[in-house]
Design a protein around this motif. Structure first.
Motif, PDB file in Angstrom:
ATOM      1  N   ARG A 296       0.810  -1.167   0.088  1.00 16.54           N
ATOM      2  CA  ARG A 296       0.146   0.024  -0.027  1.00 16.54           C
ATOM      3  C   ARG A 296       1.117   1.169   0.068  1.00 16.54           C
ATOM      4  N   ALA A 297       2.037   1.009   0.701  1.00 13.44           N
ATOM      5  CA  ALA A 297       2.882   2.513   0.792  1.00 13.44           C
ATOM      6  C   ALA A 297       3.319   2.508  -0.697  1.00 13.44           C
ATOM      7  N   ALA A 298       3.848   1.463  -1.339  1.00 15.71           N
ATOM      8  CA  ALA A 298       4.491   1.723  -2.783  1.00 15.71           C
ATOM      9  C   ALA A 298       3.318   2.244  -3.563  1.00 15.71           C
ATOM     10  N   GLN A 299       1.976   1.841  -3.418  1.00 19.48           N
ATOM     11  CA  GLN A 299       0.786   2.483  -4.172  1.00 19.48           C
ATOM     12  C   GLN A 299       0.568   3.619  -3.925  1.00 19.48           C
ATOM     13  N   LEU A 300       0.443   4.141  -2.758  1.00 22.32           N
ATOM     14  CA  LEU A 300       0.310   5.613  -2.328  1.00 22.32           C
ATOM     15  C   LEU A 300       1.456   6.526  -2.879  1.00 22.32           C
ATOM     16  N   ASP A 301       2.482   6.136  -2.813  1.00 24.33           N
ATOM     17  CA  ASP A 301       3.786   6.881  -3.405  1.00 24.33           C
ATOM     18  C   ASP A 301       3.651   7.003  -4.923  1.00 24.33           C
ATOM     19  N   ALA A 302       3.304   6.087  -5.303  1.00 28.10           N
ATOM     20  CA  ALA A 302       3.045   5.866  -6.927  1.00 28.10           C
ATOM     21  C   ALA A 302       2.045   6.893  -7.449  1.00 28.10           C
ATOM     22  N   GLU A 303       1.184   6.929  -6.675  1.00 28.22           N
ATOM     23  CA  GLU A 303      -0.342   7.725  -7.068  1.00 28.22           C
ATOM     24  C   GLU A 303      -0.363   8.926  -6.451  1.00 28.22           C
ATOM     25  N   ASP A 304       0.767   9.470  -5.561  1.00 27.53           N
ATOM     26  CA  ASP A 304       0.898  10.813  -5.051  1.00 27.53           C
ATOM     27  C   ASP A 304       1.192  11.882  -6.045  1.00 27.53           C
ATOM     28  N   PRO A 305       0.519  12.774  -6.168  1.00 32.53           N
ATOM     29  CA  PRO A 305       0.852  14.004  -7.156  1.00 32.53           C
ATOM     30  C   PRO A 305       1.985  14.821  -6.787  1.00 32.53           C
TER      31      PRO A 305
ATOM     32  N   LEU B 163      -1.695  10.989   4.573  1.00 30.95           N
ATOM     33  CA  LEU B 163      -0.335  10.415   5.370  1.00 30.95           C
ATOM     34  C   LEU B 163      -0.483  10.086   6.667  1.00 30.95           C
ATOM     35  N   THR B 164      -1.656  10.903   7.279  1.00 31.62           N
ATOM     36  CA  THR B 164      -1.945  10.760   8.724  1.00 31.62           C
ATOM     37  C   THR B 164      -2.882   9.300   8.786  1.00 31.62           C
ATOM     38  N   GLY B 165      -3.911   9.265   7.795  1.00 28.62           N
ATOM     39  CA  GLY B 165      -4.546   8.133   7.674  1.00 28.62           C
ATOM     40  C   GLY B 165      -3.682   7.068   7.280  1.00 28.62           C
ATOM     41  N   TYR B 166      -2.765   6.701   6.723  1.00 28.85           N
ATOM     42  CA  TYR B 166      -1.937   5.656   6.605  1.00 28.85           C
ATOM     43  C   TYR B 166      -1.080   5.351   7.900  1.00 28.85           C
TER      44      TYR B 166
ATOM     45  N   GLN C  61     -10.485  15.802  11.663  1.00 29.41           N
ATOM     46  CA  GLN C  61     -10.214  16.504  12.852  1.00 29.41           C
ATOM     47  C   GLN C  61      -8.655  16.655  13.267  1.00 29.41           C
ATOM     48  N   ARG C  62      -7.832  16.148  12.324  1.00 30.80           N
ATOM     49  CA  ARG C  62      -6.386  16.202  12.621  1.00 30.80           C
ATOM     50  C   ARG C  62      -5.799  17.128  11.846  1.00 30.80           C
ATOM     51  N   GLY C  63      -4.750  17.547  12.236  1.00 30.62           N
ATOM     52  CA  GLY C  63      -3.815  18.425  11.322  1.00 30.62           C
ATOM     53  C   GLY C  63      -2.813  17.480  10.745  1.00 30.62           C
ATOM     54  N   SER C  64      -1.398  17.812  10.653  1.00 31.60           N
ATOM     55  CA  SER C  64      -0.717  16.589  10.032  1.00 31.60           C
ATOM     56  C   SER C  64       0.339  15.758  10.968  1.00 31.60           C
ATOM     57  N   HIS C  65      -0.111  15.698  12.128  1.00 33.52           N
ATOM     58  CA  HIS C  65       0.403  14.936  13.087  1.00 33.52           C
ATOM     59  C   HIS C  65      -0.570  13.868  13.884  1.00 33.52           C
ATOM     60  N   ILE C  66      -0.090  12.904  14.161  1.00 36.67           N
ATOM     61  CA  ILE C  66      -0.654  11.934  15.256  1.00 36.67           C
ATOM     62  C   ILE C  66       0.168  11.832  16.253  1.00 36.67           C
ATOM     63  N   THR C  67      -0.517  11.646  17.615  1.00 39.34           N
ATOM     64  CA  THR C  67       0.169  11.006  18.725  1.00 39.34           C
ATOM     65  C   THR C  67      -0.002   9.818  19.038  1.00 39.34           C
ATOM     66  N   VAL C  68       0.913   8.975  19.462  1.00 40.43           N
ATOM     67  CA  VAL C  68       0.817   7.369  20.170  1.00 40.43           C
ATOM     68  C   VAL C  68       1.343   7.462  21.516  1.00 40.43           C
TER      69      VAL C  68
ATOM     70  N   SER D  27       7.316  16.804   1.847  1.00 37.95           N
ATOM     71  CA  SER D  27       8.708  16.449   2.091  1.00 37.95           C
ATOM     72  C   SER D  27       8.829  14.865   2.490  1.00 37.95           C
ATOM     73  N   THR D  28       7.664  14.223   2.854  1.00 37.21           N
ATOM     74  CA  THR D  28       7.454  12.919   3.444  1.00 37.21           C
ATOM     75  C   THR D  28       6.829  11.957   2.453  1.00 37.21           C
ATOM     76  N   SER D  29       7.500  10.866   2.317  1.00 38.07           N
ATOM     77  CA  SER D  29       6.743   9.766   1.653  1.00 38.07           C
ATOM     78  C   SER D  29       6.079   8.680   2.279  1.00 38.07           C
ATOM     79  N   PHE D  30       5.137   7.954   1.863  1.00 36.80           N
ATOM     80  CA  PHE D  30       4.538   6.923   2.467  1.00 36.80           C
ATOM     81  C   PHE D  30       5.180   5.798   3.078  1.00 36.80           C
ATOM     82  N   ASP D  31       6.301   5.453   2.296  1.00 39.23           N
ATOM     83  CA  ASP D  31       7.310   4.413   2.775  1.00 39.23           C
ATOM     84  C   ASP D  31       8.117   5.192   3.786  1.00 39.23           C
TER      85      ASP D  31
END
Length: 431
Positions: free
Chosen positions: A20-29, A331-334, A358-365, A400-404
């Motif tokens: 899925r990471a490879a697919q998301l990167d390949a489809e990322d405009p 990105l945050t969904g992945y 309801q999120r910005g561009s980060h998650i916390t665990v 600047s961030t890739s899914f992989d």
């Protein structure tokens, strides 16, 4: 291991998650834009773009050209020819590309702390009703914001009204309505919560504050450059934010101040300096503020700190904030999907909203071992951000961030926890 009754892939490549990471990167405009940043061609997994963004590859040349041609070639003439205008010209560009602000309302100056101090003090001074003696803020806002307001309340003899915010979520419209009223002067809030990543409803909260007869100051540090903002459209009174996170201005790059044009006439800020005076080079006795947004300058502009940030604003203006936000959501969904498959079974808790809107561009665990785990991750070139008492923030800068890169970083967190003997205890609920 199982998650919700499903068998997870035991290898650290993650099987379907790897594909899925490879697919998301390949489809990322926006995938090709990642190549414009320094360090993205290495194996390092950088998950802290919400603390300090990567520099663009053009930045060293921009700075070199400035030293050689502008500073070295023009010397002191540079101030008259360009430099004095940069806080305003870059401010207008930032307003246009990122903030949804018309020209003449945004300026680049000082640190976030100083800018917020100026704006809050100016907002307090603009409130003429003597019955309005309260400043409203929330208990989980960034420490600088809380400390500043505590100090201003002491200086001005004001009272603080605290909104008890959930550290795993953020401040809601209903909480703001309940906390504001005839005694409210100013409300200070962050659009994106620094801990949880919760994205506040800026237009609705702004309207609620103003319906109560008060003024609102927004901290945009964790939202500028990662979510779409329309300050003018929402009628926001004041806003501030840093430029070293999603705007890639570099360590200590200057902050920005936004003041809605309807407030500029007669508004006074508390830090009087020569650059904010009406004819700065007159060097005369007495202070008379420059008209408009320039009156919120104080000292000499930090020119070097603006150069790198200008490069990123150019880039955002090219791709558009809608595209940046669309990738941020993916990105945050992945990252949440990886959390569910790999980290929840190890006793890790998601301390961010599940709804991507309801999120910005980060998650916390959260996990009790994360303080030590973070230090170990840094040693192996996986760089998230630790937040006490036990949180790891996964900050994903869309350009600047890739899914992989996200996959590799989350796999490393999993490996470190498994190496410490953590597994899914019998009967432990899966988040």
């Amino acid at each position: 291991m199982t998650v919700d009754g499903r068998q997870t892939n035991p290898d650290h490549d993650g099987g379907a998650l790897l594909r899925r990471a490879a697919q998301l990167d390949a489809e990322d405009p926006l995938a090709s834009y990642r190549d414009l940043f320094i360090g993205t061609d290495t194996a390092l997994s950088y998950l802290d773009g919400n603390s300090l963004g990567r520099p663009l590859k053009r930045t060293p040349q921009d700075i070199t050209d400035f030293i050689r041609d502008s500073w070295g070639g023009r010397l002191i003439r540079g101030w008259d020819e360009e430099w004095l205008d940069l806080p305003h010209s870059i401010g207008d560009q930032l307003g246009r590309a990122v903030l949804g602000a018309a020209p003449g309302q945004t300026v680049i100056a000082d640190s976030t702390t100083v800018v917020l101090y100026k704006l809050i003090r100016a907002a307090v001074a603009a409130v003429t009703d003597p019955a309005r003696t309260e400043i409203v803020l929330d208990t989980d806002n960034f420490p600088t914001d809380r400390y500043l307001v505590e100090g201003i309340a002491r200086e001005e003899g004001l009272t603080l009204r605290w909104i008890e915010s959930d550290p795993s979520a953020g401040v809601t419209v209903e909480q703001v309505r309940e906390a504001t009223g005839p005694a409210t002067a100013v409300v200070l809030l962050s659009q994106v919560a620094y801990r949880s990543g919760f994205l506040a409803d800026l237009p609705a909260i702004t309207a609620a504050v103003q319906d109560a007869g008060a003024l609102v100051v927004w901290d945009l540090c964790h939202s500028a450059g990662s979510v779409e903002i329309d300050l003018d459209g929402a009628g926001v009174d004041f806003a501030a934010g840093c430029t070293y996170k999603y705007l890639n201005g570099g360590p200590g790059s200057p902050a920005f101040a936004y003041i809605n044009g309807r407030h500029l006439s007669g508004l006074q800020q508390p830090v009087w300096g020569w650059m904010g005076r009406k004819n700065a080079f007159e060097m005369a006795a007495g202070y008379e503020a420059a008209p408009g947004i320039r009156g919120f300058l104080s000292g000499t502009p930090a020119i070097f700190g603006m150069l790198a940030m200008r490069a990123t604003v150019d880039l955002i203006e090219e791709v558009g904030m809608a595209a940046v936000r669309a990738k941020s959501l993916k990105l945050t969904g992945y990252a949440v999907d990886l959390f569910d498959a790999w980290l929840a079974p190890l006793g890790v808790r998601l301390a961010s909203p599940r709804d991507p809107k309801q999120r910005g561009s980060h998650i916390t665990v959260d996990h009790p071992a994360f303080r030590d785990v973070t230090a170990e991750l840094w040693e192996q070139d996986v760089v998230p951000d630790f937040r006490a008492p036990q949180g790891i923030r996964i900050g994903l800068s869309p350009l600047s961030t890739s899914f992989d890169e996200v996959r590799r970083g989350m796999a490393a967190i999993r490996q470190r926890l498994e190496g410490r003997g953590f597994d899914n205890p019998r009967g432990m609920p899966v988040n």
